[in-house]
Design an enzyme around this catalytic site. Structure first.
Site, PDB file in Angstrom:
ATOM      1  N   ASP A  89      22.139  67.310  24.748  1.00  0.00           N
ATOM      2  CA  ASP A  89      23.065  66.186  24.816  1.00  0.00           C
ATOM      3  C   ASP A  89      23.737  66.241  26.182  1.00  0.00           C
ATOM      4  OD1 ASP A  89      24.469  63.932  24.160  1.00  0.00           O
ATOM      5  OD2 ASP A  89      25.411  64.746  22.349  1.00  0.00           O
ATOM      6  N   CYS A 274      24.692  78.178  -6.041  1.00  0.00           N
ATOM      7  CA  CYS A 274      23.579  78.021  -5.102  1.00  0.00           C
ATOM      8  C   CYS A 274      22.715  79.268  -5.235  1.00  0.00           C
ATOM      9  CB  CYS A 274      24.162  77.905  -3.693  1.00  0.00           C
ATOM     10  SG  CYS A 274      22.952  78.019  -2.369  1.00  0.00           S
TER      11      CYS A 274
HETATM   12  N1  GUN Z   1      27.138  63.188  19.598  1.00  0.00           N
HETATM   13  C1  GUN Z   1      27.753  62.581  18.571  1.00  0.00           C
HETATM   14  N2  GUN Z   1      27.871  61.255  18.818  1.00  0.00           N
HETATM   15  C2  GUN Z   1      27.309  61.035  20.013  1.00  0.00           C
HETATM   16  C3  GUN Z   1      27.111  59.843  20.789  1.00  0.00           C
HETATM   17  O1  GUN Z   1      27.486  58.737  20.417  1.00  0.00           O
HETATM   18  N3  GUN Z   1      26.462  60.005  21.984  1.00  0.00           N
HETATM   19  C4  GUN Z   1      26.039  61.241  22.426  1.00  0.00           C
HETATM   20  N4  GUN Z   1      25.401  61.317  23.585  1.00  0.00           N
HETATM   21  N5  GUN Z   1      26.221  62.342  21.706  1.00  0.00           N
HETATM   22  C5  GUN Z   1      26.847  62.246  20.514  1.00  0.00           C
HETATM   23 ZN    ZN Z   2      23.977  79.410  -0.795  1.00  0.00          ZN
END
Ligand code: GUN
Ligand code: ZN
Length: 645
Positions: A89, A274
């Protein structure tokens, strides 16, 4: 990079996503790796949970001198010690949390490329739910601008271009369309974290649908920041392929355990409900007694076990054809989620979803509540009942719901009626009006509804019943005394088999299909054991087979020829490239890259006519994709060839 559909249900799909670092099966979950602090390492994840791909943050790496230098020198895969595909990201989320961040939108894409990320993300502008439409529009414009500038620098890294647009469906859809027109590889839906945090699932559904409507259907779609399995089934059913989870570790720090139905604080649990390796090695009090570090790690492991087991459940449901059932069951776990299903009653959404809905699946439609009647398969059925089926006679005798198949259950009564005169026999079923002829067709016979039906369903089916029977006189069957109300009329013996095959052909292939298929000397061969119709010959040629499982036809070559000769182009056609013709003639299947065009009415699992570019008939087949998908996918099977010329 390639992406192809392997199996499907609802608008969800099992995908095969191929990257430089290996193949990933979707839908899947990418655990978020914090390069500064790995509570569980990616290597452990692969071994323990079968994690195939992870996501980390290039902005964090870039802002830490040590991490940055190591990443640039040894590469991202060495940095976090993972040899599978890694997505990164860009810092968008940090800018949403902390306000302005110091990074250039193009530089961060170049950085992701330079450290060897498999999928880098543009620095999109996070659209929050409280924005005005103007602000949201500006954010979308800037996001698109950055996407356009980022594409030329991506080189062989895949680039994720995030769909934004706040809570405005029209902005989401146009943003998705614009991004789809670029050479992007992967489409996250962004700006939805605040919606999920506040359990605004109806808005979430609107955002996903709007984005999906605008996106190229052949591209993988990621729901950014959706780490809680509660929303996985619904998001997959609407067409999301990827999720990322930081929730597993965030919740662990907070001593919260993830379950399919929600989260539970460890302090409030007497038992651990679980059977994952964590919950079978510790009791709740033993878990509480662990050192804080260890406790966090064990809860994080539990959270990932549960999250991946939900993913597996969803994949099974897709293969089984029970994804909607899973969605509906899951929704009862949370009232807000249940409310979000109401959004799917909207006709526009039904129409969109119907395009992806397989013609039939191996499993019966299970009623789970007042949402079931709005399911795309039932919406399609109701539309076709009104538009592809014409009651033949002026009188309809209406029977109440009974055991299935109705023709067997009411056989004696029907025989007595038909001795008097020909009429339409209609069952006033829980699913809506069922003409007797269609009583073995999917999903009429393959649906299970309870005795007590909710009012919304009743209202909808009764409205349809009125519409369906409006041109005929109605006599309701209340017992043998009803026979007196049916006046006798001189008539030829009624051929129930012919009525049945004609009605099914029209429902399945469209209005004039029955005439095209069955005009001639008919021979119907039935199963000796079940007495069900199996094979139909016309003028001694095998035209169709009727499948026992769904009561629908399989198209044989002579049936294909007949439909091809009488239905105008492009009805039922899939047009293929001349390069593929010799292969199809040899019985090989059609791959998506060889498709030139197709009938927009074709649905997944539909029987179809494979033709060349001059509309010369080549083979019959079974469509795996709808037209939009056939036209956009570059990989994977599009039509399974049945019989060639
Ligand atoms: N992580 C959570 N939401 C977003 C988003 O809208 N854009 C990006 N790039 N990362 C995220
Ligand atoms: Zn568990």
């Amino acid at each position: 990079m390639t992406f192809e559909i392997r199996d499907r249900d609802a608008a969800g799909r099992i995908g095969k996503f191929t990257t430089k670092h290996g193949v990933v099966t979707t839908p899947t979950l990418l655990p978020v790796i914090n390069p500064n602090k790995m509570v569980i390492t990616p290597k452990e994840m692969k071994k323990q949970f079968g994690t195939e791909m992870v996501i980390t943050n290039s902005y964090i790496i870039r802002n830490d001198q040590k991490l940055r230098e190591k990443a640039l020198q040894d590469g991202l895969h060495k940095l976090i010690d993972f040899d599978g595909p890694i997505m990164t990201d860009s810092g968008t989320f940090q800018s949403y949390i902390y306000g302005k961040i110091e990074v250039d939108p193009i530089e961060i894409v170049e950085f992701q490329r330079d450290i060897g990320s498999d999928i880098g993300t543009i620095l999109d502008v996070f659209g929050t739910p409280d924005q005005t439409k103007t602000t949201a529009q500006n954010g979308v414009n800037e996001t698109i601008k950055r996407a356009k500038k980022s594409i030329p620098v991506k080189q062989d890294m895949m680039l994720a271009c995030t769909v934004q647009g706040s809570i405005y469906p029209d902005l989401r859809e146009t943003c998705a369309q614009e991004l789809s027109s670029l050479d992007a590889d992967f489409f996250p839906i962004g700006g939805v974290v605040p919606l999920m945090e506040n359990q605004r699932y109806t808005d979430l559904v609107r955002c996903i649908l709007a984005a999906k409507k605008g996106l190229n259907p052949s591209k993988p779609v990621h729901l950014f920041g959706a780490g809680h399995p509660l929303v996985f089934p619904l998001a997959v059913a609407l067409g999301c392929d990827f999720f990322d989870s930081s929730a597993y570790v965030k919740y662990a720090y907070d001593q919260r355990l993830i379950f399919s139905w929600g989260t539970e604080k460890l302090e409030r649990l007497t038992e651990l409900p679980c059977s994952c390796p964590v919950c079978t090695s510790f009791t709740a009090s033993e878990l509480r007694a662990l050192k804080p570090e260890e406790c966090i790690r064990e809860i994080a492991r539990h959270n990932l076990y549960v999250s991946f087991s939900e993913i597996k459940k969803i994949r099974n449901a897709i293969i089984d054809g029970t994804l909607w059932e899973l969605v509906e069951q899951q929704a009862t776990a949370n009232p807000y989620l249940l409310d979000s299903l109401k959004e799917l009653r909207n006709k526009e959404h039904k129409q969109w979803l119907e395009q992806f809905e397989p013609i039939s699946t191996q499993r019966a439609v299970f009623y789970t509540g007042d949402h079931t009647i709005h399911r795309p398969i039932i919406y399609r059925l109701h539309e076709r009942i009104l538009h592809r089926h014409e009651p033949q006679y002026d009188t309809s005798v209406v029977f109440p719901e009974g055991n299935k198949p109705y023709s067997r259950y009411y056989a004696n009564e029907i025989q007595k009626i038909f001795e008097k005169r020909p009429v339409n026999i209609v069952i006033d079923s829980a699913l809506g009006p069922v003409p007797l002829e269609l009583d073995e067709m999917y999903p009429f016979a393959q649906s299970i509804f309870p005795d007590h039906i909710d009012q919304e369903t009743q209202k909808l089916t009764q409205k349809l019943f009125k519409e369906f029977t409006k041109k005929t006189k109605i006599i309701r069957w209340t017992g043998n005394e009803t026979l007196k109300k049916i006046s006798a009329k001189k008539h030829k013996p009624i051929d129930c088999d012919l009525r049945k095959i004609s009605a099914v052909a029209d429902m399945q292939f469209g209005n004039s299909a029955s005439t095209a298929l069955f005009n001639g000397t008919l021979k119907i061969v039935k199963s000796k054991t079940t007495e069900k119709i199996r094979n139909i010959y016309v003028d001694e040629k095998h035209v169709v087979s009727m499948r026992a499982e769904d009561g629908l036809f399989t198209l044989r070559i002579h049936g294909g020829k007949r439909l091809h000769a009488s239905l105008p182009f492009p009805k039922l056609r899939v047009v293929i490239d001349s390069d593929a013709v010799p292969f199809v003639k040899n019985g090989k299947s059609v791959f998506a890259q060889f498709i030139i065009d197709a009938d927009p009415q074709l649905r997944p699992n539909d029987e179809c006519l494979i033709v060349d570019q001059n509309d010369t008939f080549i083979a019959t087949g079974r469509a795996m994709l709808n037209r939009m998908e056939m036209m956009t996918f570059k990989h994977g099977m599009a039509v399974k060839t049945r019989e060639s010329i």
